[in-house]
Motif scaffolding. Structure first.
Motif, PDB file in Angstrom:
ATOM      1  N   ALA A 203       8.404  -0.788   5.830  1.00  0.00           N
ATOM      2  CA  ALA A 203       8.904  -0.820   4.459  1.00  0.00           C
ATOM      3  C   ALA A 203       7.995  -0.034   3.537  1.00  0.00           C
ATOM      4  O   ALA A 203       6.793   0.040   3.725  1.00  0.00           O
ATOM      5  CB  ALA A 203       9.018  -2.270   3.988  1.00  0.00           C
ATOM      6  N   ALA A 204       8.584   0.556   2.523  1.00  0.00           N
ATOM      7  CA  ALA A 204       7.792   1.267   1.533  1.00  0.00           C
ATOM      8  C   ALA A 204       6.976   0.276   0.731  1.00  0.00           C
ATOM      9  O   ALA A 204       7.362  -0.877   0.554  1.00  0.00           O
ATOM     10  CB  ALA A 204       8.724   2.048   0.600  1.00  0.00           C
ATOM     11  N   PRO A 205       5.773   0.679   0.239  1.00  0.00           N
ATOM     12  CA  PRO A 205       4.946  -0.229  -0.539  1.00  0.00           C
ATOM     13  C   PRO A 205       5.697  -0.751  -1.759  1.00  0.00           C
ATOM     14  O   PRO A 205       6.383  -0.017  -2.447  1.00  0.00           O
ATOM     15  CB  PRO A 205       3.754   0.654  -0.950  1.00  0.00           C
ATOM     16  CG  PRO A 205       3.751   1.796   0.032  1.00  0.00           C
ATOM     17  CD  PRO A 205       5.177   2.004   0.401  1.00  0.00           C
ATOM     18  N   GLN A 206       5.527  -2.015  -2.011  1.00  0.00           N
ATOM     19  CA  GLN A 206       6.201  -2.655  -3.134  1.00  0.00           C
ATOM     20  C   GLN A 206       5.197  -2.926  -4.249  1.00  0.00           C
ATOM     21  O   GLN A 206       4.115  -3.449  -4.004  1.00  0.00           O
ATOM     22  CB  GLN A 206       6.829  -3.982  -2.695  1.00  0.00           C
ATOM     23  CG  GLN A 206       7.879  -3.828  -1.609  1.00  0.00           C
ATOM     24  CD  GLN A 206       9.117  -3.128  -2.103  1.00  0.00           C
ATOM     25  OE1 GLN A 206       9.405  -3.162  -3.296  1.00  0.00           O
ATOM     26  NE2 GLN A 206       9.838  -2.482  -1.216  1.00  0.00           N
ATOM     27  N   PRO A 207       5.510  -2.611  -5.481  1.00  0.00           N
ATOM     28  CA  PRO A 207       4.586  -2.868  -6.576  1.00  0.00           C
ATOM     29  C   PRO A 207       4.556  -4.347  -6.913  1.00  0.00           C
ATOM     30  O   PRO A 207       5.459  -5.100  -6.575  1.00  0.00           O
ATOM     31  CB  PRO A 207       5.176  -2.042  -7.726  1.00  0.00           C
ATOM     32  CG  PRO A 207       6.645  -2.003  -7.426  1.00  0.00           C
ATOM     33  CD  PRO A 207       6.767  -1.967  -5.941  1.00  0.00           C
ATOM     34  N   GLY A 208       3.492  -4.728  -7.600  1.00  0.00           N
ATOM     35  CA  GLY A 208       3.439  -6.099  -8.092  1.00  0.00           C
ATOM     36  C   GLY A 208       2.522  -6.980  -7.275  1.00  0.00           C
ATOM     37  O   GLY A 208       2.630  -7.062  -6.059  1.00  0.00           O
ATOM     38  N   TRP A 209       1.562  -7.615  -7.973  1.00  0.00           N
ATOM     39  CA  TRP A 209       0.578  -8.466  -7.306  1.00  0.00           C
ATOM     40  C   TRP A 209       1.241  -9.611  -6.574  1.00  0.00           C
ATOM     41  O   TRP A 209       0.922  -9.907  -5.427  1.00  0.00           O
ATOM     42  CB  TRP A 209      -0.392  -8.994  -8.360  1.00  0.00           C
ATOM     43  CG  TRP A 209      -1.521  -9.791  -7.800  1.00  0.00           C
ATOM     44  CD1 TRP A 209      -2.747  -9.316  -7.413  1.00  0.00           C
ATOM     45  CD2 TRP A 209      -1.550 -11.199  -7.553  1.00  0.00           C
ATOM     46  NE1 TRP A 209      -3.527 -10.329  -6.940  1.00  0.00           N
ATOM     47  CE2 TRP A 209      -2.821 -11.502  -7.023  1.00  0.00           C
ATOM     48  CE3 TRP A 209      -0.626 -12.226  -7.729  1.00  0.00           C
ATOM     49  CZ2 TRP A 209      -3.183 -12.801  -6.677  1.00  0.00           C
ATOM     50  CZ3 TRP A 209      -0.988 -13.520  -7.374  1.00  0.00           C
ATOM     51  CH2 TRP A 209      -2.253 -13.793  -6.860  1.00  0.00           C
ATOM     52  N   GLY A 214       2.606 -12.381  -1.682  1.00  0.00           N
ATOM     53  CA  GLY A 214       3.640 -13.166  -1.028  1.00  0.00           C
ATOM     54  C   GLY A 214       3.859 -12.725   0.402  1.00  0.00           C
ATOM     55  O   GLY A 214       4.108 -13.537   1.299  1.00  0.00           O
ATOM     56  N   ARG A 215       3.734 -11.405   0.662  1.00  0.00           N
ATOM     57  CA  ARG A 215       3.828 -10.897   2.016  1.00  0.00           C
ATOM     58  C   ARG A 215       2.691 -11.418   2.880  1.00  0.00           C
ATOM     59  O   ARG A 215       2.872 -11.729   4.058  1.00  0.00           O
ATOM     60  CB  ARG A 215       3.816  -9.370   1.986  1.00  0.00           C
ATOM     61  CG  ARG A 215       5.087  -8.758   1.416  1.00  0.00           C
ATOM     62  CD  ARG A 215       4.853  -7.362   0.883  1.00  0.00           C
ATOM     63  NE  ARG A 215       4.193  -6.486   1.839  1.00  0.00           N
ATOM     64  CZ  ARG A 215       3.689  -5.296   1.535  1.00  0.00           C
ATOM     65  NH1 ARG A 215       3.761  -4.869   0.284  1.00  0.00           N
ATOM     66  NH2 ARG A 215       3.125  -4.556   2.454  1.00  0.00           N
ATOM     67  N   VAL A 216       1.489 -11.525   2.312  1.00  0.00           N
ATOM     68  CA  VAL A 216       0.364 -12.069   3.059  1.00  0.00           C
ATOM     69  C   VAL A 216       0.599 -13.542   3.381  1.00  0.00           C
ATOM     70  O   VAL A 216       0.322 -14.012   4.492  1.00  0.00           O
ATOM     71  CB  VAL A 216      -0.946 -11.905   2.258  1.00  0.00           C
ATOM     72  CG1 VAL A 216      -2.117 -12.531   2.997  1.00  0.00           C
ATOM     73  CG2 VAL A 216      -1.220 -10.428   1.988  1.00  0.00           C
ATOM     74  N   VAL A 330       0.113  -7.674  11.433  1.00  0.00           N
ATOM     75  CA  VAL A 330      -0.743  -7.858  10.259  1.00  0.00           C
ATOM     76  C   VAL A 330      -0.977  -6.519   9.566  1.00  0.00           C
ATOM     77  O   VAL A 330      -0.918  -6.420   8.338  1.00  0.00           O
ATOM     78  CB  VAL A 330      -2.080  -8.504  10.670  1.00  0.00           C
ATOM     79  CG1 VAL A 330      -3.043  -8.545   9.488  1.00  0.00           C
ATOM     80  CG2 VAL A 330      -1.851  -9.918  11.191  1.00  0.00           C
ATOM     81  N   ALA A 331      -1.223  -5.467  10.361  1.00  0.00           N
ATOM     82  CA  ALA A 331      -1.473  -4.151   9.774  1.00  0.00           C
ATOM     83  C   ALA A 331      -0.281  -3.664   8.965  1.00  0.00           C
ATOM     84  O   ALA A 331      -0.449  -3.038   7.916  1.00  0.00           O
ATOM     85  CB  ALA A 331      -1.803  -3.148  10.871  1.00  0.00           C
ATOM     86  N   ARG A 332       0.940  -3.932   9.412  1.00  0.00           N
ATOM     87  CA  ARG A 332       2.130  -3.485   8.693  1.00  0.00           C
ATOM     88  C   ARG A 332       2.383  -4.309   7.436  1.00  0.00           C
ATOM     89  O   ARG A 332       3.051  -3.842   6.518  1.00  0.00           O
ATOM     90  CB  ARG A 332       3.364  -3.600   9.601  1.00  0.00           C
ATOM     91  CG  ARG A 332       3.456  -2.520  10.659  1.00  0.00           C
ATOM     92  CD  ARG A 332       4.685  -2.736  11.515  1.00  0.00           C
ATOM     93  NE  ARG A 332       4.862  -1.614  12.448  1.00  0.00           N
ATOM     94  CZ  ARG A 332       5.947  -0.857  12.517  1.00  0.00           C
ATOM     95  NH1 ARG A 332       6.954  -1.082  11.712  1.00  0.00           N
ATOM     96  NH2 ARG A 332       6.029   0.123  13.402  1.00  0.00           N
ATOM     97  N   THR A 333       1.873  -5.540   7.404  1.00  0.00           N
ATOM     98  CA  THR A 333       2.250  -6.471   6.352  1.00  0.00           C
ATOM     99  C   THR A 333       1.281  -6.476   5.179  1.00  0.00           C
ATOM    100  O   THR A 333       1.693  -6.654   4.035  1.00  0.00           O
ATOM    101  CB  THR A 333       2.358  -7.895   6.934  1.00  0.00           C
ATOM    102  OG1 THR A 333       3.266  -7.886   8.032  1.00  0.00           O
ATOM    103  CG2 THR A 333       2.837  -8.889   5.898  1.00  0.00           C
ATOM    104  N   LEU A 334      -0.012  -6.264   5.435  1.00  0.00           N
ATOM    105  CA  LEU A 334      -0.999  -6.409   4.369  1.00  0.00           C
ATOM    106  C   LEU A 334      -0.845  -5.337   3.302  1.00  0.00           C
ATOM    107  O   LEU A 334      -0.551  -4.184   3.600  1.00  0.00           O
ATOM    108  CB  LEU A 334      -2.416  -6.337   4.963  1.00  0.00           C
ATOM    109  CG  LEU A 334      -2.772  -7.417   5.979  1.00  0.00           C
ATOM    110  CD1 LEU A 334      -4.251  -7.331   6.328  1.00  0.00           C
ATOM    111  CD2 LEU A 334      -2.436  -8.806   5.456  1.00  0.00           C
ATOM    112  N   PRO A 335      -1.045  -5.697   2.040  1.00  0.00           N
ATOM    113  CA  PRO A 335      -0.949  -4.711   0.950  1.00  0.00           C
ATOM    114  C   PRO A 335      -2.083  -3.705   1.023  1.00  0.00           C
ATOM    115  O   PRO A 335      -3.253  -4.070   1.146  1.00  0.00           O
ATOM    116  CB  PRO A 335      -1.051  -5.572  -0.311  1.00  0.00           C
ATOM    117  CG  PRO A 335      -1.772  -6.807   0.127  1.00  0.00           C
ATOM    118  CD  PRO A 335      -1.357  -7.044   1.543  1.00  0.00           C
TER     119      PRO A 335
END
Length: 402
Positions: A203-209, A214-216, A330-335
């Motif tokens: 997925a493309a990076p999503q903005p917003g803290w 939430g992904r983490v 984990v590598a794909r998910t972390l911001p």
């Protein structure tokens, strides 16, 4: 080679090995064997060890943020110096209050090392090799921990001076390695992987803290559960061997077979995790681990002995697939913007799983014996798999791509 800057990674891995050798040797061997002679009672030693590992677990996330702001190399240098002062101070000026405080501070800053190393490993991994690079980084510490347990203890029993010399020398080496990395900073997300094509399906990076963290959070329940399962066996190795009528020598051959199967599984399924999706390795890995634990749970003592040559390679294959899949996921998910802090949060929860494992494993052994321990482990692996499939499947799809 797995990384674009192999010398930097080798220096970081050497720092990790030296640091973990000293930490394991100090807390597992030096303090229990030599602490009473220094005026440190069992309660004080327990407080020193507990304060260190608790601060390490709780500090991984916050210290990841600190390393992003101050520079990873500077924080690693501070941690290495604190380790040297703690070991040297315990040897020359043993004190209960000073010892507990020093061990806690050392643990707090030491908590930067693992998330920092994993963040750099991910950032510098060659295109298409991220899962394998992270798995190798994750497992590289095993020789240092074994040396801390199996080398430092006998050395101290033979000569306390030799034991202290080894610990101080290794920690001095850690200081030099850390100072050599003083200017190291975590690579910026936009420049960490120059020229790398997009990962298919990511997925493309999503903005917003809130969305990023939430992904983490999606990963945290599974991070706790899947370290809880192996943690069940931490304190039960020798009771299990006695129950099964086995010795350490009986595990040598099957252990080598398990190691070979693990290496083969990590190489083959790690490539699948990198090129297709981590779940392609994670799902069969978890299912195979659940099946192996269930097989041991329903087997009697003589049956387990005769099945070691079957169980051990299956365990190696399952664990290799799991490591490749989990690290890739984990590598794909972390911001990317807060990679070190996110790695710290995930690894802190993993540490809590390892901490809870021995407690639950001891209870399962007392009330259910071999069947109770391995049955509980199989259930944990199976529940973790179900989490990834439903409802975690949809969550992880959004977090790390299909």
């Amino acid at each position: 080679m797995l990384w674009t800057r192999p010398l930097t990674m080798l220096q970081l891995l050497a720092l990790l090995l030296a640091s973990e050798l000293v930490r394991t040797g100090f807390f597992v061997a030096a303090l229990p064997l030599l602490g009473p002679g220094l005026g440190l009672g069992p309660a004080v030693i327990g407080a020193m060890v507990g304060a260190h590992y608790l601060a390490d677990a709780l500090g991984k996330g916050p210290m990841g943020l600190v390393s992003e702001r101050w520079g990873l190399g500077r924080v690693l240098g501070l941690g290495a110096l604190l380790g040297l002062l703690t070991v040297l101070g315990t040897r020359l000026w043993p004190s209960a209050w000073w010892g507990v405080l020093a061990c806690a501070l050392w643990g707090l800053v030491f908590g930067t090392l693992w998330p920092g190393l994993m963040s750099v490993s991910q950032a510098l991994a060659r295109p298409g090799r991220t899962a394998r690079a992270l798995a190798v980084s994750n497992l590289s510490v095993a020789p240092a921990i074994l040396a801390g347990v199996l080398l430092v203890g006998p050395l101290i029993q033979g000569s306390s001076r030799s034991g202290w010399t080894l610990l101080l020398g290794a920690q001095g080496l850690a200081v030099l390695l850390a100072l050599g990395l003083w200017r190291l900073r975590l690579p910026a997300p936009e420049t960490a992987r120059p020229g790398e094509p997009p990962v298919p399906g990511q997925a493309a990076p999503q903005p917003g803290w809130g969305r990023e963290w939430g992904r983490v959070a999606v990963l945290l329940p599974a991070a706790f559960a899947q370290t809880l399962a192996p943690g069940l066996l931490v304190t039960l190795l020798y009771p299990l061997l006695a129950h099964l009528g086995l010795g350490l020598r009986d595990l040598a051959g099957p252990g080598l077979a398990a190691a070979a199967a693990f290496a083969l599984s990590l190489g083959l399924l790690g490539r699948l995790a990198d090129q297709v999706h981590p779940r392609r390795a994670l799902t069969p890995g978890l299912l195979l681990l659940a099946a192996v634990f269930a097989l041991v749970a329903v087997s009697g003592g003589p049956e387990v002995r005769s099945r070691l040559w079957v169980v051990a390679p299956l365990l190696g294959v399952g664990y290799g697939a799991f490591m490749a899949g989990w690290n890739g996921l984990v590598a794909r998910t972390l911001p990317a913007q807060h990679r070190a802090a996110a790695w710290g949060a995930v690894m802190a929860v993993e540490s809590l799983g390892y901490s809870a494992g021995p407690l639950l494993g001891g209870a399962a052994w007392q009330f259910g014996g071999q069947a109770g321990v391995f049955g509980l482990g199989a259930a944990v692996f199976l529940l973790t798999e179900l989490y990834y499939l439903w409802p975690g499947r949809g969550l992880v799809h959004r977090a790390g791509g299909t």
